[in-house]
Motif scaffolding. Structure first.
Motif, PDB file in Angstrom:
ATOM      1  N   ASN A 138       0.919  -1.322  -0.015  1.00  0.00           N
ATOM      2  CA  ASN A 138      -0.152   0.071  -0.196  1.00  0.00           C
ATOM      3  C   ASN A 138       0.853   1.234   0.000  1.00  0.00           C
ATOM      4  O   ASN A 138       1.620   1.360   0.984  1.00  0.00           O
ATOM      5  CB  ASN A 138      -0.901   0.106   1.289  1.00  0.00           C
ATOM      6  N   GLY A 139       0.856   1.823  -0.989  1.00  0.00           N
ATOM      7  CA  GLY A 139       1.751   2.919  -1.197  1.00  0.00           C
ATOM      8  C   GLY A 139       1.602   4.131  -0.188  1.00  0.00           C
ATOM      9  O   GLY A 139       2.445   5.214   0.005  1.00  0.00           O
ATOM     10  N   TRP A 140       0.253   4.284   0.458  1.00  0.00           N
ATOM     11  CA  TRP A 140      -0.094   5.214   1.419  1.00  0.00           C
ATOM     12  C   TRP A 140       0.493   4.814   2.615  1.00  0.00           C
ATOM     13  O   TRP A 140       0.585   5.707   3.651  1.00  0.00           O
ATOM     14  CB  TRP A 140      -1.648   5.439   1.763  1.00  0.00           C
ATOM     15  N   PHE A 141       0.955   3.763   2.872  1.00  0.00           N
ATOM     16  CA  PHE A 141       1.682   2.968   3.956  1.00  0.00           C
ATOM     17  C   PHE A 141       2.961   3.336   4.388  1.00  0.00           C
ATOM     18  O   PHE A 141       3.829   2.301   3.984  1.00  0.00           O
ATOM     19  CB  PHE A 141       1.117   1.656   4.526  1.00  0.00           C
ATOM     20  N   ARG A 147      -1.037  13.113   9.693  1.00  0.00           N
ATOM     21  CA  ARG A 147      -0.755  12.037   9.836  1.00  0.00           C
ATOM     22  C   ARG A 147      -1.631  10.942   9.067  1.00  0.00           C
ATOM     23  O   ARG A 147      -2.781  11.158   8.893  1.00  0.00           O
ATOM     24  CB  ARG A 147      -1.129  11.560  11.559  1.00  0.00           C
ATOM     25  N   TYR A 148      -1.049  10.130   8.393  1.00  0.00           N
ATOM     26  CA  TYR A 148      -1.716   9.049   7.776  1.00  0.00           C
ATOM     27  C   TYR A 148      -1.979   9.661   6.344  1.00  0.00           C
ATOM     28  O   TYR A 148      -3.032   9.405   5.844  1.00  0.00           O
ATOM     29  CB  TYR A 148      -2.800   8.146   8.515  1.00  0.00           C
ATOM     30  N   TYR A 149      -1.598  11.004   6.074  1.00  0.00           N
ATOM     31  CA  TYR A 149      -2.057  11.738   4.825  1.00  0.00           C
ATOM     32  C   TYR A 149      -3.310  12.220   5.022  1.00  0.00           C
ATOM     33  O   TYR A 149      -3.916  12.558   3.694  1.00  0.00           O
ATOM     34  CB  TYR A 149      -1.755  10.929   3.547  1.00  0.00           C
ATOM     35  N   GLY A 150      -4.001  12.257   6.079  1.00  0.00           N
ATOM     36  CA  GLY A 150      -5.432  12.833   6.296  1.00  0.00           C
ATOM     37  C   GLY A 150      -6.404  11.666   5.877  1.00  0.00           C
ATOM     38  O   GLY A 150      -7.342  11.870   5.640  1.00  0.00           O
ATOM     39  N   LEU A 151      -5.919  10.291   5.760  1.00  0.00           N
ATOM     40  CA  LEU A 151      -6.909   9.299   5.305  1.00  0.00           C
ATOM     41  C   LEU A 151      -7.806   8.785   6.292  1.00  0.00           C
ATOM     42  O   LEU A 151      -8.810   7.938   6.032  1.00  0.00           O
ATOM     43  CB  LEU A 151      -5.869   8.270   4.634  1.00  0.00           C
ATOM     44  N   ILE A 181      -5.884   3.024   6.889  1.00  0.00           N
ATOM     45  CA  ILE A 181      -4.805   3.525   7.609  1.00  0.00           C
ATOM     46  C   ILE A 181      -4.366   1.989   8.388  1.00  0.00           C
ATOM     47  O   ILE A 181      -5.114   1.009   8.436  1.00  0.00           O
ATOM     48  CB  ILE A 181      -4.977   4.495   8.689  1.00  0.00           C
ATOM     49  N   PRO A 182      -3.032   1.911   8.649  1.00  0.00           N
ATOM     50  CA  PRO A 182      -2.530   0.411   9.226  1.00  0.00           C
ATOM     51  C   PRO A 182      -3.254   0.206  10.557  1.00  0.00           C
ATOM     52  O   PRO A 182      -3.510   1.046  11.264  1.00  0.00           O
ATOM     53  CB  PRO A 182      -1.222   0.854   9.584  1.00  0.00           C
ATOM     54  N   LEU A 183      -3.602  -1.096  10.457  1.00  0.00           N
ATOM     55  CA  LEU A 183      -4.047  -1.818  11.466  1.00  0.00           C
ATOM     56  C   LEU A 183      -5.533  -1.234  12.138  1.00  0.00           C
ATOM     57  O   LEU A 183      -5.883  -1.003  12.963  1.00  0.00           O
ATOM     58  CB  LEU A 183      -3.116  -1.910  12.807  1.00  0.00           C
ATOM     59  N   VAL A 184      -6.106  -0.459  11.135  1.00  0.00           N
ATOM     60  CA  VAL A 184      -7.326   0.102  11.310  1.00  0.00           C
ATOM     61  C   VAL A 184      -8.500  -0.502  12.002  1.00  0.00           C
ATOM     62  O   VAL A 184      -9.529  -0.284  12.680  1.00  0.00           O
ATOM     63  CB  VAL A 184      -7.862   0.847  10.173  1.00  0.00           C
ATOM     64  N   GLY A 185      -8.758  -1.918  11.618  1.00  0.00           N
ATOM     65  CA  GLY A 185      -9.497  -2.800  12.301  1.00  0.00           C
ATOM     66  C   GLY A 185      -9.120  -3.633  13.662  1.00  0.00           C
ATOM     67  O   GLY A 185      -9.781  -4.409  14.158  1.00  0.00           O
ATOM     68  N   PHE A 186      -7.981  -3.284  14.131  1.00  0.00           N
ATOM     69  CA  PHE A 186      -7.507  -3.936  15.384  1.00  0.00           C
ATOM     70  C   PHE A 186      -8.088  -3.849  16.606  1.00  0.00           C
ATOM     71  O   PHE A 186      -8.565  -4.884  17.214  1.00  0.00           O
ATOM     72  CB  PHE A 186      -6.021  -3.610  15.681  1.00  0.00           C
TER      73      PHE A 186
END
Length: 353
Positions: free
Chosen positions: A52-55, A213-217, A101-106
């Protein structure tokens, strides 16, 4: 498996994640039989960035750091102490995860398991590298979790309840497909910052973390400003300058250039500084590299608007607007009890459906 067993396992996972809180990874205290997981985790972090290029590595590590801080035995105990979890009858809970975003479902993964349910996970292809690996580590720590964790790429079958996160469009599909079982269905939300004009440069620089942070995503990223009618954006833009290196990301820079061209061709009035655009707009969901803003004349007027739009807002950032406001720079540091869409996930999972 008792609740304390589950808490202990997740706290050990937190200790494992603590080794990756910066880019200079260091083995601190590997649990017995888990030494090989350290090198594999470094590989998974790089894989997440590759897929994922955003990560970026920085953002992946930041997400890991937040979970390392959250997954302590004390935090977990404090979090669930007000719920009656031991009386929950185990069910199968499907979790459809986003991938913005990374680990968003954790948090959903943790919540289902901490309540003693079986979790059936369907991940987004944008964020499918880290969680299965962390689940395998969790099973190594506590082998009884093996019968409680399932990942699938197919449509859910044989489930008792669902937690699904997506866009407003996918929410309609979720409501149709999962409407007959107990569910939490989350839609688009964004965060807003309320400025008075009295903020310091330091406060506004902290606000930059909430924006970039997280490019605003993320839904906790500030995508809109509420400002007084006479607000002067000069100090705001000066305070944003330390974040100008965000243009080093080709994906972000491409979005900036594209959105700027669209706005200019449409003759929209913009304020911009070379890496962030401000556009006056009533919407809360702004495109990448853009912040919407809206003006207000009185606090009462502003308060009524925010109450009316509460279903669109995840976080409200301000210095002292309300007791529930998040302080500048803290939107991406939620506690375990900061629930998405203000829906108490543990309360939902402790109901006997």
């Amino acid at each position: 498996m008792l609740l304390n067993d589950r808490i202990k396992a997740f706290s050990i996972l937190g200790e494992f994640l603590n080794q990756f809180k910066n880019t200079d990874f260091e083995v601190i205290k590997p649990e017995s039989g888990t030494q090989d997981f350290f090198s594999e985790m470094t590989h998974k972090i790089n894989s997440a960035v590759h897929y994922n290029g955003w990560f970026t590595k920085e953002n992946v590590i930041f997400s890991i750091e937040q979970w390392s801080n959250a997954l302590t035995e004390k935090n977990l105990q404090d979090w669930i102490s007000s719920y009656t979890i031991e009386q929950v009858e185990p069910k199968v809970v499907g979790v459809v995860m986003a991938g913005n975003i990374p680990l968003v479902g954790f948090h959903d993964f943790l919540s289902v398991l901490i309540c003693g349910h079986h979790v059936l996970v369907k991940q987004s292809s944008n964020d499918n590298q880290l969680l299965p690996f962390l689940a395998s580590y969790l099973i190594t720590i506590e082998p009884r979790f093996k019968n409680y964790i399932t990942f699938t790429t197919e449509k859910f079958k044989d489930f008792d309840a669902v937690i699904a996160t997506g866009s407003n469009n996918t929410a309609r599909y979720f409501e149709y497909y999962f409407g007959k079982v107990p569910n939490i269905i989350r839609k688009n939300r964004n965060s807003v910052a309320i400025l008075s004009g009295n903020e310091t440069k330091e406060q506004l620089e902290l606000l930059g973390k909430d924006i970039f942070r997280y490019y605003g995503l993320g839904c906790r990223n500030v995508s809109k400003l509420m400002v007084p009618k006479t607000y002067d954006f000069d100090l705001f833009f000066k305070s944003m300058y330390p974040y100008n290196t965000i243009m080093d990301s080709a994906k972000y820079a491409n979005n900036y250039d594209y959105n700027k061209a669209v706005y200019l061709m449409s003759n929209y009035k913009l304020l911009e500084n070379g890496f962030l655009m401000l556009k006056e707009d009533q919407s809360y969901s702004s495109p990448i590299a853009t912040l919407f803003y809206e003006t207000y004349e009185s606090i009462d007027e502003l308060n009524q608007k925010l109450i009316g739009d509460k279903d669109k807002i995840q976080c409200t950032v301000s210095d002292d607007f309300s007791k529930s406001s998040v302080k500048f720079g803290n939107t991406q540091n939620p506690t375990l009890s900061d629930y998405a869409d203000d829906i108490d996930t543990i309360e939902f999972l402790t109901k006997n459906w």
